[in-house]
Design an enzyme around this catalytic site. Structure first.
Site, PDB file in Angstrom:
ATOM      1  N   ARG A 147     -19.709  55.940 -42.490  1.00  0.00           N
ATOM      2  CA  ARG A 147     -19.619  54.986 -43.590  1.00  0.00           C
ATOM      3  C   ARG A 147     -20.889  55.120 -44.427  1.00  0.00           C
ATOM      4  NH1 ARG A 147     -15.002  54.774 -42.743  1.00  0.00           N
ATOM      5  NH2 ARG A 147     -13.678  52.981 -42.300  1.00  0.00           N
ATOM      6  N   GLU A 174     -17.930  53.272 -53.007  1.00  0.00           N
ATOM      7  CA  GLU A 174     -16.974  54.357 -53.229  1.00  0.00           C
ATOM      8  C   GLU A 174     -16.004  53.941 -54.322  1.00  0.00           C
ATOM      9  OE1 GLU A 174     -15.187  55.228 -49.466  1.00  0.00           O
ATOM     10  OE2 GLU A 174     -17.021  56.126 -48.684  1.00  0.00           O
ATOM     11  N   GLY A 213     -19.075  58.599 -29.843  1.00  0.00           N
ATOM     12  CA  GLY A 213     -17.718  58.100 -29.571  1.00  0.00           C
ATOM     13  C   GLY A 213     -16.740  59.259 -29.627  1.00  0.00           C
ATOM     14  N   ARG A 214     -15.475  58.932 -29.835  1.00  0.00           N
ATOM     15  CA  ARG A 214     -14.458  59.986 -29.860  1.00  0.00           C
ATOM     16  C   ARG A 214     -14.762  61.065 -30.899  1.00  0.00           C
ATOM     17  NH1 ARG A 214     -10.965  55.161 -29.066  1.00  0.00           N
ATOM     18  NH2 ARG A 214     -11.911  54.689 -31.066  1.00  0.00           N
ATOM     19  N   ILE A 215     -15.112  60.629 -32.112  1.00  0.00           N
ATOM     20  CA  ILE A 215     -15.317  61.613 -33.183  1.00  0.00           C
ATOM     21  C   ILE A 215     -16.585  62.418 -32.925  1.00  0.00           C
ATOM     22  CG2 ILE A 215     -15.654  61.935 -35.663  1.00  0.00           C
ATOM     23  CD1 ILE A 215     -13.994  59.316 -36.064  1.00  0.00           C
ATOM     24  N   THR A 241     -19.910  61.443 -42.213  1.00  0.00           N
ATOM     25  CA  THR A 241     -18.467  61.208 -42.336  1.00  0.00           C
ATOM     26  C   THR A 241     -18.120  59.832 -41.771  1.00  0.00           C
ATOM     27  OG1 THR A 241     -18.136  62.331 -40.219  1.00  0.00           O
ATOM     28  CG2 THR A 241     -17.768  63.654 -42.216  1.00  0.00           C
ATOM     29  N   HIS A 272     -14.213  60.831 -49.433  1.00  0.00           N
ATOM     30  CA  HIS A 272     -13.757  60.097 -48.230  1.00  0.00           C
ATOM     31  C   HIS A 272     -12.426  60.651 -47.721  1.00  0.00           C
ATOM     32  CE1 HIS A 272     -14.125  56.038 -45.934  1.00  0.00           C
ATOM     33  NE2 HIS A 272     -13.576  56.985 -45.176  1.00  0.00           N
TER      34      HIS A 272
HETATM   35  C1  GLV Z   1     -11.599  56.182 -42.455  1.00  0.00           C
HETATM   36  O1  GLV Z   1     -12.730  56.183 -42.899  1.00  0.00           O
HETATM   37  C2  GLV Z   1     -11.279  55.399 -41.302  1.00  0.00           C
HETATM   38  O2  GLV Z   1     -12.100  54.603 -40.834  1.00  0.00           O
HETATM   39  O3  GLV Z   1     -10.161  55.556 -40.822  1.00  0.00           O
HETATM   40  C1  GLV Z   2     -14.075  56.075 -33.523  1.00  0.00           C
HETATM   41  O1  GLV Z   2     -12.822  55.932 -33.392  1.00  0.00           O
HETATM   42  C2  GLV Z   2     -14.494  57.250 -32.847  1.00  0.00           C
HETATM   43  O2  GLV Z   2     -13.482  57.821 -32.474  1.00  0.00           O
HETATM   44  O3  GLV Z   2     -15.676  57.637 -32.678  1.00  0.00           O
END
Ligand code: GLV
Ligand code: GLV
Length: 303
Positions: A222, A251, A154-156, A220, A270
């Protein structure tokens, strides 16, 4: 004016916009309200701005008969029972996009820290255990030429891939490559999937067994995406080279959790989205979501 509950102090300008338009109650404690306390607090709320530390389940929604909008101050919304919210016609919003770079930076910080054994080295220096420069001391993984497996493109995940290219890494993503192949090929595996029924314990003992001996696992996303007992065991057996975790389940981890005794573990609290700029933007988006929904309009950032 609607009654809005904000479940933690959010010291960002966006909250002034919310308070100017609505009757806002803020939970002032440093720790989240208990589920029982939260149920009392939502009794007359029409809007809820909650954190990932608040469980928004059917019982909470039943205790909030007037609730019309839920804005989660996070991109991940696994703390919300979406089916229960949908069944009651309550829209749920999140904060996508603005935390992509901050989270990708943190993932990369963990990759570098684990690859070059930063936490272990720092502890040795402080303990007076470092005696001299050694030709074969503190050897780690060279990122140039190493393979990074990104689970969840995905984006991240894609932002982490861009960083990895800058470091000369080879990148494999779990789409199109099957997860098994990614695990077998990667020197570093970084997790970027949301937590769902399908991804819970995605990285279990069998997945860890497929990883290259000595590989590094970075999470990073969950905590629930990995089976932590299996990770602790793989670290103890030395099959997993290192684990670097921004997220755990639960957590925080209790201080006596066996994972904390495992070797080559780096764990941070986190902080993926924890930059000044990102947390302020997240507040803007959460407030925009609430203001829209309370005005009867669609949320600009629906989850
Ligand atoms: C942080 O873990 C988020 O999901 O924004
Ligand atoms: C979730 O927002 C992602 O950006 O992968």
């Amino acid at each position: 004016m609607a009654r809005v509950l904000v479940t933690r102090r959010l010291p960002f300008p966006a909250l002034d916009r919310l308070a100017a338009a609505h009757d806002v109650t803020v939970w002032e404690d440093d720790l989240p309200p208990s589920p029982e306390r939260l149920r009392e607090l939502v009794a007359d709320a029409e809007g809820l701005l909650c954190l990932l530390t608040d469980r928004v389940d059917a019982a909470l929604l039943d205790a909030a008969p007037r609730l019309r909008a839920i804005a989660v101050y996070a991109v991940g919304t696994d703390n919300v029972d979406h089916a229960a919210a949908r069944a009651r016609g309550i829209p749920v919003g999140n904060t996508p996009g603005v935390l992509t770079d901050a989270t990708a930076d943190l993932a990369f910080a963990l990759i570098l820290a684990a690859a070059r054994r930063l936490a272990e080295g720092e502890r040795a220096v402080r303990a007076g255990a470092w005696r001299t420069w050694e030709p074969a001391g503190w050897l780690g993984l060279e990122l140039r030429g190493a393979t990074l497996g990104i689970v969840g493109a995905g984006r991240i995940g894609r932002a982490v891939a861009r960083r990895a290219e800058g470091f000369g890494m080879e990148v494999v993503t779990s789409r199109p490559a099957p997860l098994e192949e990614l695990l077998e090929r990667s020197d570093v595996v970084s997790l970027h999937v949301p937590l769902t029924d399908a991804t819970r314990h995605l990285i279990d003992a069998a997945a860890l067994a497929r990883m290259k001996p000595g590989a590094i696992l970075v999470n990073t996303a969950r905590g629930g995406v990995v089976d932590q007992r299996a990770v602790a065991q793989a670290l103890r057996d030395g099959r997993l080279g290192a684990a670097a975790l921004d997220v755990t389940d639960p957590e925080p981890l209790p201080p006596d959790d066996p994972l904390l005794d495992a070797p080559n573990l780096l764990v941070v609290p986190h902080i993926g989205s924890a930059t000044h700029a990102t947390r302020a933007r997240m507040a803007d988006m959460a407030v925009d979501n609430l203001l829209a929904a309370l005005a009867g309009e669609p949320m600009p950032h629906p989850a």
